[in-house]
Write a protein that holds these residues in place. Structure first.
Motif, PDB file in Angstrom:
ATOM      1  N   LEU A   2      30.728  24.794 -11.350  1.00 37.78           N
ATOM      2  CA  LEU A   2      31.905  25.605 -11.684  1.00 37.78           C
ATOM      3  C   LEU A   2      33.095  24.716 -12.028  1.00 37.78           C
ATOM      4  CD1 LEU A   2      31.926  28.523  -9.076  1.00 37.78           C
ATOM      5  CD2 LEU A   2      31.955  28.774 -11.546  1.00 37.78           C
ATOM      6  N   GLY A  50      35.135  17.606  -7.482  1.00 40.62           N
ATOM      7  CA  GLY A  50      34.125  17.931  -6.474  1.00 40.62           C
ATOM      8  C   GLY A  50      34.540  19.122  -5.639  1.00 40.62           C
ATOM      9  N   ALA A  51      35.296  20.020  -6.237  1.00 37.43           N
ATOM     10  CA  ALA A  51      35.899  21.100  -5.448  1.00 37.43           C
ATOM     11  C   ALA A  51      34.955  22.243  -5.130  1.00 37.43           C
ATOM     12  CB  ALA A  51      37.126  21.646  -6.178  1.00 37.43           C
ATOM     13  N   CYS A  52      34.075  22.616  -6.048  1.00 37.87           N
ATOM     14  CA  CYS A  52      33.330  23.861  -5.823  1.00 37.87           C
ATOM     15  C   CYS A  52      32.084  23.674  -4.958  1.00 37.87           C
ATOM     16  CB  CYS A  52      32.973  24.522  -7.162  1.00 37.87           C
ATOM     17  SG  CYS A  52      31.575  23.784  -8.037  1.00 37.87           S
ATOM     18  N   ARG A  53      31.507  22.501  -4.948  1.00 37.20           N
ATOM     19  CA  ARG A  53      30.311  22.143  -4.161  1.00 37.20           C
ATOM     20  C   ARG A  53      29.034  22.867  -4.612  1.00 37.20           C
ATOM     21  NH1 ARG A  53      32.872  17.966  -2.403  1.00 37.20           N
ATOM     22  NH2 ARG A  53      31.270  17.459  -0.905  1.00 37.20           N
ATOM     23  N   LEU A  54      29.077  23.510  -5.765  1.00 37.54           N
ATOM     24  CA  LEU A  54      27.876  24.241  -6.183  1.00 37.54           C
ATOM     25  C   LEU A  54      26.795  23.326  -6.726  1.00 37.54           C
ATOM     26  CD1 LEU A  54      28.675  27.472  -8.178  1.00 37.54           C
ATOM     27  CD2 LEU A  54      27.291  27.245  -6.141  1.00 37.54           C
ATOM     28  N   CYS A  55      27.207  22.145  -7.148  1.00 40.54           N
ATOM     29  CA  CYS A  55      26.256  21.254  -7.821  1.00 40.54           C
ATOM     30  C   CYS A  55      25.480  20.383  -6.839  1.00 40.54           C
ATOM     31  CB  CYS A  55      27.006  20.380  -8.809  1.00 40.54           C
ATOM     32  SG  CYS A  55      28.091  19.207  -7.983  1.00 40.54           S
ATOM     33  N   CYS A  88      27.855  16.052  -9.354  1.00 43.86           N
ATOM     34  CA  CYS A  88      28.835  15.751 -10.406  1.00 43.86           C
ATOM     35  C   CYS A  88      29.631  14.495 -10.087  1.00 43.86           C
ATOM     36  CB  CYS A  88      29.756  16.945 -10.645  1.00 43.86           C
ATOM     37  SG  CYS A  88      30.894  17.288  -9.293  1.00 43.86           S
TER      38      CYS A  88
END
Ligand code: SF4
Ligand code: FES
Length: 237
Positions: free
Chosen positions: A33, A43-48, A64
């Motif tokens: 995201l 590295g804010a959303c942590r979805l990856c 990422c």
């Protein structure tokens, strides 16, 4: 180049790549995201998240921001990885239940529509990824918006939520926002964003309104290009 193994596949990657790019270059999809090619990574959303293996140790990392390295073993779809992603998505949905983007991802990942967490009703679609803040600071160079307040009251906007003197109405923040949180409306020769109304310039050739006059003045000042040479839209140039 370095060699790594992603989901059991041998992958060659440029030594400057992150695991996310290495995986994508091998046709392996990882959801994201907060990554946008125009801004630096947070590295804010942590979805990856993915699982990496070094010797006998495994760790969950954000792909990422994790650089590739020789011999690295990466798994992008283990149960552990999927559980972390589902949890992250559930938390994001509790914050932003209005976000279509999040609901679409939730459906794809099999996240139940009922979140276990208290649902916010006042955060709009903002996941606090800072992409808008970064593009305004790093690319546009005006820093019209930022993140304010603390904890659960943290919010994105202009200082004190007042009309910004430095905003040029370019809409770069809208362009990078992954969830469509930022409202920008255009009608006739007016564009509204962040509580301000900007007058748009009509293209001298096709007559279409193409950019706020404040944005053109800003670019003219920054680049030294005379303003009168900027009155034609990119399609007509
Ligand atoms: S408004 Fe959009 S880009 Fe800005 S922090 Fe919120 S989600 Fe990210
Ligand atoms: S895409 Fe990696 S942390 Fe958001």
């Amino acid at each position: 180049m370095v060699n790594l193994i992603i989901d059991g596949k041998n992958v060659k990657a440029d030594k400057n790549m992150m695991v996310l790019e290495a995986a994508r270059s091998a046709g392996i999809d990882i959801p994201t995201l907060c990554v946008h090619e125009s801004v630096s990574r947070s590295g804010a959303c942590r979805l990856c998240v993915v699982e990496i293996k070094k010797g006998s140790r495994t760790r969950i990392v954000t792909s990422c921001l994790y650089p590739v390295e020789e011999g690295l073993v990466v798994d992008t779809k283990t149960e552990r990885v999927q559980n972390v992603r589902r949890l992250v998505l559930e938390l994001l949905l509790a914050r932003c239940p209005e976000s279509d983007v999040l609901w679409k991802m939730a459906k794809e990942m099999g996240v139940e529509p009922q979140t276990r967490f208290a649902v916010d009703t006042d955060k709009g679609k903002c996941i606090l990824c800072r992409s808008c803040v970064r593009v305004c600071e790093e690319i546009v160079g005006v820093s019209a918006i930022g993140l304010f307040n603390r904890g659960s009251h943290k919010t994105v906007g202009t200082p004190f939520m007042e009309k910004s003197d430095v905003c040029i109405g370019c809409g770069a923040c809208v362009y990078v926002c992954p969830t469509g949180h930022i409202e920008m409306t255009s009608a006739g020769d007016k564009r509204k964003i962040w509580g301000r109304t900007f007058k748009m310039q009509a293209c001298e050739k096709c007559g279409k309104y193409f950019a706020p006059i404040d944005q053109l003045k800003y670019i003219s000042k920054k680049t030294g290009t005379p303003l009168k040479e900027m009155m034609i839209c990119t399609n007509c140039r």
